[in-house]
Design an enzyme around this catalytic site. Structure first.
Site, PDB file in Angstrom:
ATOM      1  N   ARG A  40       0.837  -1.188   0.000  1.00 22.75           N
ATOM      2  CA  ARG A  40       0.000   0.000   0.000  1.00 22.75           C
ATOM      3  C   ARG A  40       0.880   1.250   0.000  1.00 22.75           C
ATOM      4  NH1 ARG A  40      -1.790   0.704   4.385  1.00 22.75           N
ATOM      5  NH2 ARG A  40      -1.146  -1.176   5.481  1.00 22.75           N
ATOM      6  N   TYR A  91      -1.353  -3.365  -6.893  1.00 24.89           N
ATOM      7  CA  TYR A  91      -1.158  -4.082  -5.628  1.00 24.89           C
ATOM      8  C   TYR A  91      -2.448  -4.129  -4.808  1.00 24.89           C
ATOM      9  CZ  TYR A  91      -0.273  -5.134  -0.816  1.00 24.89           C
ATOM     10  OH  TYR A  91      -0.389  -5.698   0.425  1.00 24.89           O
ATOM     11  N   LYS A 100      -9.718  -2.480   1.485  1.00 22.59           N
ATOM     12  CA  LYS A 100      -9.414  -1.346   2.354  1.00 22.59           C
ATOM     13  C   LYS A 100     -10.202  -0.098   1.945  1.00 22.59           C
ATOM     14  CE  LYS A 100      -7.175  -3.949   4.807  1.00 22.59           C
ATOM     15  NZ  LYS A 100      -5.840  -4.217   5.232  1.00 22.59           N
ATOM     16  N   HIS A 122     -10.645  -2.629  11.230  1.00 24.20           N
ATOM     17  CA  HIS A 122      -9.543  -3.482  10.760  1.00 24.20           C
ATOM     18  C   HIS A 122      -9.359  -4.602  11.780  1.00 24.20           C
ATOM     19  CE1 HIS A 122      -5.076  -3.621   9.218  1.00 24.20           C
ATOM     20  NE2 HIS A 122      -5.845  -4.470   8.561  1.00 24.20           N
ATOM     21  N   SER A 134      -1.473  -3.793  10.187  1.00 22.14           N
ATOM     22  CA  SER A 134      -1.105  -4.646   9.062  1.00 22.14           C
ATOM     23  C   SER A 134       0.135  -5.479   9.380  1.00 22.14           C
ATOM     24  CB  SER A 134      -0.833  -3.776   7.836  1.00 22.14           C
ATOM     25  OG  SER A 134      -1.973  -3.009   7.536  1.00 22.14           O
ATOM     26  N   CYS A 143       0.574  -7.755  11.582  1.00 20.92           N
ATOM     27  CA  CYS A 143       0.827  -7.907  13.018  1.00 20.92           C
ATOM     28  C   CYS A 143       0.063  -9.076  13.625  1.00 20.92           C
ATOM     29  CB  CYS A 143       0.511  -6.614  13.750  1.00 20.92           C
ATOM     30  SG  CYS A 143       1.711  -5.315  13.393  1.00 20.92           S
ATOM     31  N   LYS A 191      -3.182 -10.783  12.561  1.00 18.93           N
ATOM     32  CA  LYS A 191      -4.623 -11.064  12.541  1.00 18.93           C
ATOM     33  C   LYS A 191      -4.930 -12.424  11.915  1.00 18.93           C
ATOM     34  CE  LYS A 191      -5.734  -7.282  10.410  1.00 18.93           C
ATOM     35  NZ  LYS A 191      -4.349  -6.765  10.393  1.00 18.93           N
ATOM     36  N   THR A 192      -4.350 -12.697  10.735  1.00 22.14           N
ATOM     37  CA  THR A 192      -4.644 -13.965  10.066  1.00 22.14           C
ATOM     38  C   THR A 192      -4.222 -15.128  10.965  1.00 22.14           C
ATOM     39  OG1 THR A 192      -4.313 -12.909   7.922  1.00 22.14           O
ATOM     40  CG2 THR A 192      -4.250 -15.308   7.963  1.00 22.14           C
ATOM     41  N   ASP A 212      -9.491  -9.995   8.635  1.00 21.08           N
ATOM     42  CA  ASP A 212      -8.949  -8.656   8.363  1.00 21.08           C
ATOM     43  C   ASP A 212      -9.935  -7.524   8.637  1.00 21.08           C
ATOM     44  OD1 ASP A 212      -6.615  -7.198   7.405  1.00 21.08           O
ATOM     45  OD2 ASP A 212      -7.752  -6.708   5.612  1.00 21.08           O
ATOM     46  N   ARG A 268       2.104 -12.106  -0.867  1.00 20.10           N
ATOM     47  CA  ARG A 268       0.756 -12.422  -0.367  1.00 20.10           C
ATOM     48  C   ARG A 268       0.151 -13.626  -1.072  1.00 20.10           C
ATOM     49  NH1 ARG A 268      -1.728  -8.911   3.803  1.00 20.10           N
ATOM     50  NH2 ARG A 268      -0.037  -7.455   4.170  1.00 20.10           N
ATOM     51  N   ASN A 274      -0.807 -18.296  22.025  1.00 24.09           N
ATOM     52  CA  ASN A 274      -1.659 -17.144  22.351  1.00 24.09           C
ATOM     53  C   ASN A 274      -3.014 -17.591  22.902  1.00 24.09           C
ATOM     54  OD1 ASN A 274       0.361 -15.407  21.507  1.00 24.09           O
ATOM     55  ND2 ASN A 274      -0.430 -15.242  19.407  1.00 24.09           N
TER      56      ASN A 274
HETATM   57  P1  GTP Z   1      -2.580  -7.866   7.205  1.00 21.42           P
HETATM   58  O1  GTP Z   1      -3.080  -8.882   6.226  1.00 21.42           O
HETATM   59  O2  GTP Z   1      -1.447  -7.048   6.637  1.00 21.42           O
HETATM   60  O3  GTP Z   1      -3.649  -6.998   7.772  1.00 21.42           O
HETATM   61  O4  GTP Z   1      -1.815  -8.661   8.374  1.00 21.42           O
HETATM   62  P2  GTP Z   1      -2.241  -9.614   9.600  1.00 21.42           P
HETATM   63  O5  GTP Z   1      -2.509  -8.784  10.797  1.00 21.42           O
HETATM   64  O6  GTP Z   1      -3.286 -10.578   9.194  1.00 21.42           O
HETATM   65  O7  GTP Z   1      -0.858 -10.347   9.900  1.00 21.42           O
HETATM   66  P3  GTP Z   1      -0.443 -11.903   9.801  1.00 21.42           P
HETATM   67  O8  GTP Z   1      -1.288 -12.799  10.663  1.00 21.42           O
HETATM   68  O9  GTP Z   1      -0.354 -12.254   8.373  1.00 21.42           O
HETATM   69  O10 GTP Z   1       1.026 -11.892  10.442  1.00 21.42           O
HETATM   70  C1  GTP Z   1       2.073 -11.120   9.938  1.00 21.42           C
HETATM   71  C2  GTP Z   1       3.405 -11.599  10.451  1.00 21.42           C
HETATM   72  O11 GTP Z   1       3.419 -11.646  11.877  1.00 21.42           O
HETATM   73  C3  GTP Z   1       3.766 -12.987   9.951  1.00 21.42           C
HETATM   74  O12 GTP Z   1       5.101 -12.998   9.518  1.00 21.42           O
HETATM   75  C4  GTP Z   1       3.590 -13.846  11.164  1.00 21.42           C
HETATM   76  O13 GTP Z   1       4.441 -14.963  11.137  1.00 21.42           O
HETATM   77  C5  GTP Z   1       3.886 -12.897  12.320  1.00 21.42           C
HETATM   78  N1  GTP Z   1       3.135 -13.289  13.551  1.00 21.42           N
HETATM   79  C6  GTP Z   1       1.812 -13.546  13.625  1.00 21.42           C
HETATM   80  N2  GTP Z   1       1.445 -13.910  14.891  1.00 21.42           N
HETATM   81  C7  GTP Z   1       2.574 -13.879  15.633  1.00 21.42           C
HETATM   82  C8  GTP Z   1       2.852 -14.149  17.009  1.00 21.42           C
HETATM   83  O14 GTP Z   1       1.988 -14.495  17.818  1.00 21.42           O
HETATM   84  N3  GTP Z   1       4.145 -13.992  17.411  1.00 21.42           N
HETATM   85  C9  GTP Z   1       5.131 -13.606  16.549  1.00 21.42           C
HETATM   86  N4  GTP Z   1       6.372 -13.484  17.023  1.00 21.42           N
HETATM   87  N5  GTP Z   1       4.908 -13.349  15.226  1.00 21.42           N
HETATM   88  C10 GTP Z   1       3.646 -13.480  14.777  1.00 21.42           C
HETATM   89  C1  SPV Z   2      -3.056  -4.663   5.104  1.00 18.50           C
HETATM   90  O1  SPV Z   2      -2.062  -4.047   4.646  1.00 18.50           O
HETATM   91  O2  SPV Z   2      -3.554  -4.377   6.203  1.00 18.50           O
HETATM   92  C2  SPV Z   2      -3.636  -5.791   4.349  1.00 18.50           C
HETATM   93  C3  SPV Z   2      -3.147  -6.035   3.004  1.00 18.50           C
HETATM   94  O3  SPV Z   2      -4.525  -6.456   4.846  1.00 18.50           O
HETATM   95  S1  SPV Z   2      -3.871  -4.934   1.864  1.00 18.50           S
HETATM   96  O4  SPV Z   2      -5.132  -5.496   1.408  1.00 18.50           O
HETATM   97  O5  SPV Z   2      -2.938  -4.821   0.755  1.00 18.50           O
HETATM   98  O6  SPV Z   2      -4.104  -3.653   2.481  1.00 18.50           O
HETATM   99 MN    MN Z   3      -5.146  -5.684   6.811  1.00 17.69          MN
END
Ligand code: GTP
Ligand code: SPV
Ligand code: MN
Length: 599
Positions: free
Chosen positions: A74, A202, A211, A231, A253, A255, A257-258, A280, A372, A499
């Site tokens: 983004r 992207y 978003k 979010h 982002s 951090c 969530k997935t 998300d 992604r 967690n």
């Molecule tokens: P967006 O799609 O960008 O909104 O991201 P998201 O919040 O869904 O993040 P996602 O779950 O994809 O995690 C992003 C990164 O954080 C990955 O590289 C994970 O491996 C890492 N991560 C997720 N959960 C944890 C955790 O509990 N501990 C640590 N150390 N890393 C984590």
């Molecule tokens: C984020 O950046 O928080 C995402 C990926 O979930 S995007 O859809 O590209 O914004």
């Molecule tokens: Mn997101």
């Protein structure tokens, strides 16, 4: 060639004609969302070199895409909220006056689809039949966008059926142009329910349902109509007795969530099960039962690939086993995908995300850190069976979390709603690769919505405060941090599946059946409240992860003051008073350390 519009909706037909007159495509193709259409467009994308088929034995139905190297995240500095006054957009958004923005972008869109096809992509955000769902139409000249939108939303005929002859659909216009950052703008017109995006291909910049509509435009509509667009992931926690508790969590982002939404509990939590509602975005409104009810407006996951493994997130690995589009990951010699943090041995040779040969031990990353996957949610073995429920699921707890090496303890509960809103408004996090710019700098990211709030963020805080009056049974509010580090820069808390231990305390607190320790800044678990059995880590590290350091908090609250100052009169006074009260508390306390092991 132009396909006949499969709708009699006059407003829609007129708008498509008007946009086509400006962008001048050679062809207009209306998408119906059918399987036949997916096959045809996929073949075409392969023929054009936009998608590369992956090994059908290892990744059935999966395709690979590489983006322009200048277009991998983004672009917050090129994202605008276009409201009549600057004050409506607020100090945290880039602003352009609407007529100026339209004029500027019209010049770029003029003839931008010449020699290309304009795809008309009708899509529905939210379950069919839900009063919360919304229809958008995206006009795009990117076949990649069409195929991604097909996974991420309920796309095609279904959306036109829900729309009928209404004219209140979101008007989204997208053109790739020459994918040049010099001619890249992501503009939102909340008053017109419109989005114009140009010069990028992207995800977050161009999958306009995500978003742009589901957060920026929807947050504006939510303010006006009395609901929340956030979010946030949404998950259900099922106990061994079959009791279900739903939780929504906002992390910035990349951090977690997935990962949190797909959590698999450790062995110790036999019989516990996590169900994913969304990973998300959450749309929440007060239900007839007086509870906050959430739907996931999306239909798929646009997830971070690096770090995803059978070790960290088995449900995600199963979700992306088939029917997935991978963008900017690395390729193995047998046409499978790879990224940093995947299980098993690092392959000897790869093609990196830019198609260059890569050898094991190379200092460069093979996959882009913001590589992604786009995968249908139906592939997720932990998909909640209530994901299509038109009423949404009842939320018992809201969690805010960020990526913080210091200060913020593993978990803390707010004393009351206003305090919880204060937690949200004060959220900070290290920047990640999900947005262009420097990675790893702590910045304020209130409610994980800094890049996604479609109006003045001070007013947004006020909206959250006001919501309390409309929720007879409000959720409890929590703050978490999985990312605290020791002096050597190692994470103190193992995270991921573990967690669950924190989530269990949150569920028990929300259900008023477990104790807590009062600290100056919120409730934390007492010594025995966090179930740590079977967890192979030094209890001293858990102590550090949960400790509260008054000096760090003082610095935190002072930096928050600087952030708050920019909102002027738009900042609700009660939030500044909260900040001052916590600062005053620090002054009245000695320098003693507040840890969770107090009893
Ligand atoms: P967006 O799609 O960008 O909104 O991201 P998201 O919040 O869904 O993040 P996602 O779950 O994809 O995690 C992003 C990164 O954080 C990955 O590289 C994970 O491996 C890492 N991560 C997720 N959960 C944890 C955790 O509990 N501990 C640590 N150390 N890393 C984590
Ligand atoms: C984020 O950046 O928080 C995402 C990926 O979930 S995007 O859809 O590209 O914004
Ligand atoms: Mn997101």
């Amino acid at each position: 060639m132009t396909t006949d519009p499969p709708t009699r909706n006059a407003a829609l037909r007129a708008w498509v004609t008007e946009m086509a007159a400006m962008t001048k495509p050679d062809r207009i193709v209306w998408c119906d969302g059918s399987e036949e259409e997916r096959r045809r467009l996929t073949e075409q994308a392969v023929a054009e070199g936009v998608l590369v088929p992956l090994n059908p034995e290892r990744r059935p139905g999966c395709y690979y895409a590489r983006s322009n190297p200048n277009d991998v995240a983004r672009v917050e500095h090129l994202t605008y909220i276009c409201t009549p006054t600057r004050d409506e957009a607020g100090p945290t958004n880039n602003w352009m006056e609407p007529s100026e923005a339209y004029a500027k972008l019209r010049a770029l869109f003029d003839g931008s689809m010449r020699g290309r096809t304009m795809y008309v992509v009708p899509y529905l955000m939210g379950p069919v039949g839900s009063p919360m769902s919304r229809v958008g139409i995206e006009l795009t000249d990117s076949i990649y966008v069409v195929l991604n939108m097909r996974i991420m939303t309920r796309m095609g005929r279904v959306a036109l059926e829900v729309l009928g002859d209404r004219s209140d659909f979101n008007r989204g216009l997208h053109s790739m142009l020459d994918v040049n950052p010099e001619r890249r703008y992501i503009c939102h017109f909340p008053q017109d329910n419109a989005i114009w995006s140009i010069g990028s291909n992207y995800g977050g910049n161009v999958l306009l349902g995500k978003k742009c509509l589901a957060l920026r435009i929807a947050s504006y509509l939510g303010r006006r109509e009395g609901w929340l667009a956030e979010h946030m992931l949404v998950l259900g926690v099922e106990s061994p007795e079959g009791e279900m508790t739903y939780v929504a969590a906002a992390f910035p982002s990349a951090c977690g969530k997935t990962n949190f939404a797909m959590l698999i509990p450790p062995k110790r939590f036999k019989g516990w099960k996590i169900w994913t509602v969304g990973d998300d975005i959450a749309w929440m409104r007060v239900g007839e039962d007086g509870r906050l009810r959430a739907i996931n407006p999306e239909n798929g996951y646009f997830g971070v690939a690096p770090g995803t493994s059978f070790q960290s997130n088995p449900n995600a690995m199963r979700t992306i086993a088939r029917d997935t589009i991978f963008t900017n990951v690395a390729l193995t010699p047998d046409m499978d995908v790879w990224w940093e943090g995947m299980d098993g041995e690092v392959p000897e040779e790869l093609l990196d995300w830019q198609g260059r040969p890569w050898r094991r031990g190379s200092p460069e990353k093979a996959a882009h850190p913001n590589a992604r996957f786009t995968a249908p949610m139906q592939n997720n073995p932990a998909l909640s069976k209530f994901v299509d429920d038109p009423e949404g699921v009842p939320i018992s707890a809201i969690i805010f979390g960020g990526r913080r090496a210091t200060t913020i303890p593993l978990v803390m509960q707010a004393f009351h709603w206003t305090h919880g809103v204060f937690f949200g408004s004060a959220l900070g996090s290290e920047t990640t690769a999900a947005a262009a710019g420097k990675v790893g700098v702590v910045r304020r990211d209130p409610f994980a919505m800094l890049p996604f709030c479609g109006y003045n963020m001070g007013e947004y805080f006020g909206h959250w405060l006001e919501m309390q009056a409309y929720i007879p049974n409000p959720p409890k509010i929590f703050l978490v941090n999985w990312f605290r580090k020791d002096g050597r820069g190692e994470y103190l808390w193992p995270g991921f599946g573990e967690n669950m231990r924190v989530l269990k305390w949150i569920v028990d607190r929300a259900r008023l059946r477990v104790g807590g320790q009062e600290t100056p800044f919120g409730w934390v678990p007492k010594a025995d409240d966090l179930d740590l059995s079977g967890l192979d880590i030094d209890p001293e590290r858990v102590d550090q992860a949960t400790s509260i350091d008054l000096d760090e908090w003082k610095a935190e609250l002072e930096s928050l003051g600087e952030f708050y100052a920019q909102f002027g009169h738009q900042l609700p006074r009660v939030l500044e008073l909260q900040r001052q009260m916590f600062l005053a508390r620090i002054e009245t306390l000695s320098k003693r350390r507040w840890g969770r092991r107090a009893s």
